[in-house]
Design an enzyme around this catalytic site. Structure first.
Site, mmCIF file in Angstrom:
data_model
loop_
_atom_site.group_PDB
_atom_site.id
_atom_site.type_symbol
_atom_site.label_atom_id
_atom_site.label_comp_id
_atom_site.label_asym_id
_atom_site.label_seq_id
_atom_site.Cartn_x
_atom_site.Cartn_y
_atom_site.Cartn_z
ATOM 1 N N ASN A 153 0.725 -1.378 -0.349
ATOM 2 C CA ASN A 153 0.054 0.252 -0.134
ATOM 3 C C ASN A 153 1.015 1.470 -0.065
ATOM 4 O OD1 ASN A 153 0.340 -1.374 2.862
ATOM 5 N ND2 ASN A 153 -0.521 0.231 3.453
ATOM 6 N N GLN A 206 -4.822 -3.844 -2.592
ATOM 7 C CA GLN A 206 -4.024 -2.523 -3.450
ATOM 8 C C GLN A 206 -4.281 -2.853 -5.394
ATOM 9 O OE1 GLN A 206 -3.907 0.582 -2.186
ATOM 10 N NE2 GLN A 206 -4.074 0.071 -0.523
ATOM 11 N N THR A 209 -26.733 -9.473 8.286
ATOM 12 C CA THR A 209 -27.402 -8.773 7.289
ATOM 13 C C THR A 209 -26.695 -8.108 6.373
ATOM 14 O OG1 THR A 209 -29.700 -8.318 9.087
ATOM 15 C CG2 THR A 209 -29.057 -7.877 6.347
ATOM 16 N N CYS A 223 4.311 12.448 12.476
ATOM 17 C CA CYS A 223 5.322 13.104 14.198
ATOM 18 C C CYS A 223 3.783 13.410 14.774
ATOM 19 C CB CYS A 223 5.896 14.742 13.905
ATOM 20 S SG CYS A 223 6.492 15.569 14.845
#
Lengths: 380, 126
Positions: free
Chosen positions: A149, A177, A233, A315
């Site tokens: 990814n 991906q 469901t 960060c």
């Protein structure tokens, strides 16, 4: 103008998909388990969608189990296999998997599983031979992602599948991906995970392909939907949306051309590196690092210029947390923090120069602020 | 991969137009805090006349909060006496910016630390 370059995070639902989904919300809203006409009509919609998906991947109808998305599919694959095969307590995976695999493995470790997390080379590719060596009689499953990814690298999953088949070990791949973007030969793959919202379908829908004969148990129990493997469901709008999204044209070739043009432009900025293999890489991914600056700052500046990207630098604690994927391929500290991920969609086509110029401008501005000057390092 | 954090207008304004940013020729004192491994690195440079901070410059490699707090810290102490300046804390810097996202509070330590260290370095030579 907004240019959305974060298609690995999620994609827009295309209007033709949204239109079909809307019909299932307001018109054909029944519960597929109901026996009356409104329920029966919805049951048919699910059957059609499942059939379409099965044909698309070359599978049998009973091999498609709808889930809420990639994370649940990955959980069902690993935990479901573990539950049904309690005598095998060893799993092989890689250090660059998505958190839904890594955290699930860590959790299984707590209940006595031995997990081998294999590394990758500097290109971001795993060594199939290493898997071969690690497989033992105790091995339950090998789980290696198809496309990463962050850096978009493509793993040799067909080869891994062959190795696992020979050793009679289950092979699962997180195909979230790469699905619909890259062809996948599923002959030797026992299970693979797919998420709808990465392919222009809604969020909250995905499926797990489970090859016939795989010994697996449900981890969500209840009304016995999805062949008793995933109760609850059915998310009918999602299911129909996912099937409809298969018809959306990916525009692979145009996007690949745009991607290559942008990479060429970015590499002209000095102190720039592309992270991960260029040869084994999905066509819409750019993962790039700029020396001596920080990704979040760059991301925010680009956002102001209408360009949406993500960064491998976060960060968010006393210590800056860098991308574990970039760390795994050995990117140096002063490059790792200045990393951007651009995952392109069709809106980039024709706007390549705009993207290159804005990135260049903002990198230069941040380098002016930074005490680390690439020129000084380069001269040494 | 994280891709968003809410910053207030003042933080963004200082990020986009950082005050006192750049290099200084022949500073009277300087200090660098942080390291590339942890991410944020901040360098502070001072010109001191008659115990007052006559000029101050900073250079920062870091996130939006790190750059904005560097800018604000230098703005606060410019013109102040050494005694006043060394009392500046990370809380003062964060308050002057209105507020910082909770996960970014630690960034404000960097500016206050660098300033204190630069003043200490100056005293050593004095």
């Amino acid at each position: 103008m907004k240019i959305y370059l974060d298609n690995a995070a999620t994609t827009k639902v295309y209007p033709e998909v949204a239109k079909k989904v809307q019909e299932l919300f307001v018109d054909k809203y029944g519960n597929a388990s109901s026996l009356h006409s409104i329920g029966t009509e919805v049951r048919k919609k699910i059957d059609e969608a499942r059939g379409k998906i099965a044909r698309f991947i070359g599978a049998e109808i009973s091999e498609i189990i709808f889930t809420s998305g990639g994370t649940e599919s990955n959980n069902l694959a690993l935990r479901g296999l573990a539950k049904a095969n309690p005598d095998k307590k060893h799993i092989i995976t890689s250090v660059i998997e998505h958190p839904s695999i890594l955290e699930t493995c860590k959790d299984l470790e707590k209940s006595g599983y031995k997990i081998d997390y294999i590394g990758v080379n500097s290109e971001g590719i795993i060594d199939v031979g290493e898997i071969e060596k690690l497989i033992s009689e105790n091995t339950l499953v090998v789980s290696i992602m198809h496309v990463n990814n962050e850096i978009g690298t493509i793993q040799p999953v067909e080869k891994i599948g062959k190795v696992c088949k020979k050793a009679e070990v289950y092979f699962h791949t997180d195909a979230v991906q790469g699905f619909k973007k890259i062809d996948l030969d599923i002959k030797d793959i026992n299970l693979f995970s797919v998420s709808g919202h990465k392919i222009h379908a809604p969020k909250g829908i995905g499926f797990l392909y489970i090859k016939k004969g795989t010994n697996i148990s449900a981890i969500i129990t209840g009304g016995g939907q999805e062949n008793k493997l995933r109760s609850g469901t059915e998310n009918v709008p999602g299911i129909v949306g996912l099937a409809t999204a298969l018809d959306v044209d990916n525009k692979n070739n145009e996007i690949k051309k745009s991607r290559d043009k942008i990479i060429e432009g970015l590499l002209k900025i000095h102190g720039t590196k592309i992270n991960g293999s260029m040869n084994n890489r999905i066509y819409h991914n750019i993962n790039v690092s700029f020396y001596g600056i920080e990704g979040e700052s760059l991301m925010l500046m680009l956002d102001k210029d209408g360009i949406c990207v993500s960064t491998g630098s976060a960060c968010a604690s006393a210590k800056l947390k860098e991308s574990y994927v970039l760390k795994a391929i050995g990117v140096e500290d002063l490059y790792i923090h200045g990393s951007l991920r651009l995952t392109l969609g069709d809106d980039v086509v024709g706007n390549e120069d705009y993207v290159i110029n804005k990135i260049k401008k903002n990198v230069e501005k941040l380098r002016e602020i930074s005490p680390f000057k690439f020129e000084k390092i380069a001269r040494k | 991969m994280r891709s968003n954090i809410d910053y207030n207008k003042k933080v963004l304004e200082h990020f986009e137009n950082p005050r006192n940013m750049g290099e200084m020729k022949n500073p009277d004192a300087e200090a660098t805090v942080g390291n590339p491994r942890c991410g944020d690195v901040l360098k502070i440079m001072l010109k001191i006349r008659d115990d007052k901070i006559k000029d101050i410059k900073f250079q920062t490699m870091g996130c939006v909060a790190a750059i904005a707090t560097s800018s604000m810290a230098t703005k606060i102490v410019k013109g102040k006496t050494i005694n006043e300046a060394k009392k500046i804390t990370n809380v003062d810097v964060a308050k002057a910016l209105g507020e910082l996202p909770p996960i970014k509070i630690h960034c404000s330590n960097l500016a206050a630390d660098a300033l204190r260290k630069a003043i200490e370095n100056w005293k050593k030579f004095d």
